[in-house]
Scaffold this motif. Structure first.
Motif, short mmCIF file in Angstrom:
data_model
loop_
_atom_site.label_atom_id
_atom_site.label_comp_id
_atom_site.label_asym_id
_atom_site.label_seq_id
_atom_site.Cartn_x
_atom_site.Cartn_y
_atom_site.Cartn_z
N UNK A 187 0.78 -1.33 -0.05
CA UNK A 187 0.16 -0.12 -0.03
C UNK A 187 0.76 1.24 0.01
N UNK A 188 2.03 1.12 0.67
CA UNK A 188 2.79 2.35 0.72
C UNK A 188 3.71 2.43 -0.38
N UNK A 189 3.58 1.73 -1.41
CA UNK A 189 4.74 1.92 -2.48
C UNK A 189 6.09 1.59 -2.16
N UNK A 190 6.22 0.78 -1.08
CA UNK A 190 7.61 0.34 -0.64
C UNK A 190 8.15 -0.77 -1.18
N UNK A 191 7.14 -1.60 -1.93
CA UNK A 191 7.67 -2.87 -2.47
C UNK A 191 6.77 -3.16 -3.54
N UNK A 192 7.04 -4.12 -4.44
CA UNK A 192 6.20 -4.48 -5.47
C UNK A 192 5.80 -6.09 -5.36
N UNK A 193 4.55 -6.30 -5.99
CA UNK A 193 4.28 -7.79 -5.66
C UNK A 193 5.10 -8.59 -6.53
N UNK A 194 5.08 -10.05 -6.39
CA UNK A 194 5.52 -11.03 -7.02
C UNK A 194 4.62 -11.26 -8.23
N UNK A 195 3.35 -11.15 -8.02
CA UNK A 195 2.52 -11.26 -8.86
C UNK A 195 1.02 -10.59 -8.44
N UNK A 196 0.31 -10.36 -9.21
CA UNK A 196 -1.08 -9.66 -8.90
C UNK A 196 -0.97 -8.26 -9.26
N UNK A 197 -1.95 -7.59 -8.91
CA UNK A 197 -2.04 -6.07 -9.27
C UNK A 197 -2.33 -5.21 -8.06
N UNK A 198 -1.39 -4.19 -7.80
CA UNK A 198 -1.88 -3.19 -6.69
C UNK A 198 -1.91 -1.93 -7.26
N UNK A 199 -3.13 -1.23 -7.28
CA UNK A 199 -3.24 0.11 -7.69
C UNK A 199 -3.47 1.01 -6.55
N UNK A 200 -2.84 2.26 -6.39
CA UNK A 200 -2.79 3.18 -5.45
C UNK A 200 -3.23 4.51 -6.18
#
Length: 269
Positions: free
Chosen positions: A59-72
């Protein structure tokens, strides 16, 4: 019924995070999905090792997922470079940490002004905005003090002012009452409630059921999976009960039950 994506500030879809430690793979997140709308107050709760801190880092944009989607804020973080992520963090998210992370060599006003420097705002305007943020948390009379001259509760109020000064869409708080006594912690949670009622999205990451009960929604994480995701009646821990401690039906009030559970856990700790 299709979700209104225009009102969604945080979206995680089938998010997995795998850390490699030598030949061992640690599955911190195992395909979690949820979304948080603008103006919500949400706690993400789980024990140590549950994956809640990894979720917070996503959520804090401090890491990226291995897979899947994160949108902030509608932006997919995995497709952004480090500079773009830093800009998104600075403009969209205000961070509040358990240990405050105030710079000891700066006074209160300078600490709160700091995030605005990275936005290219001139010094006079930075000072004006920082003073306004400090007024909101009732710390305007401590602007020239150093962090070492403040109590724990005062330090956390300054940290909240620093998080608010950029007028972010989201306040992301990591165990924000963990270093405070119960009375001061309650004051901080009341402050978060006021900020949320003014329209800012609040996300609190915690292991503490009392803190988890203080928001309108609680997402429980265990072993990298979402165990539950429920709306609830928000109750602040250790807020005063009425004289009887009973609800309208004659049974113990929700407030009394929460306070008793917290006291019981404290004795068992």
């Amino acid at each position: 019924m299709e979700e209104d994506k225009s009102n969604t500030v945080i979206m995680m879809q089938d998010v997995r995070k795998i850390y490699k430690m030598g030949d061992t793979e640690v599955h911190a997140l195992r395909g979690i999905s949820f979304s948080i709308k603008k103006g919500e107050a949400v706690s993400i709760m789980g024990p140590s090792g549950s994956g809640k801190s990894t979720c917070m880092n996503m959520i804090g944009c401090l890491d990226r997922p291995t897979s899947g989607i994160v949108k902030i804020g509608g932006k997919e973080t995995a497709k952004m470079n480090e500079k773009e992520l830093a800009l998104l963090r600075n403009k969209t998210i205000g961070f509040v940490f358990q240990q405050y992370h105030l710079l000891p060599g700066m006074n209160v006003l300078e600490n709160v002004m700091l995030p605005l420097r990275y936005q290219g705002i001139d010094k006079g305007q930075r000072a004006k905005m920082a003073k306004e943020a400090l007024e909101l948390v009732q710390m305007e009379n401590r602007m020239q003090h150093r962090p070492s001259e403040l109590s724990g509760g005062q330090k956390q109020r300054v940290a909240i002012a620093r998080a608010m000064v950029t007028k972010p869409d989201i306040i992301l708080a990591d165990e924000p009452t963990g270093a405070l006594d119960s009375k001061t912690g309650l004051q901080v949670l009341k402050l978060f409630r006021e900020i949320n009622q003014a329209g800012t999205t609040i996300v609190i990451v915690t292991h503490d059921p009392g803190i988890g009960a203080s928001t309108d929604r609680c997402i429980r994480i265990f072993d990298g999976n979402i165990q539950s995701d429920k709306m609830q009646k928000a109750i602040l821990p250790f807020e005063e009960e009425d004289n009887s401690g009973k609800g309208n039906d004659g049974k113990d009030s929700d407030q009394k039950k929460l306070n008793d559970n917290i006291k019981k856990e404290g004795k068992n700790a």
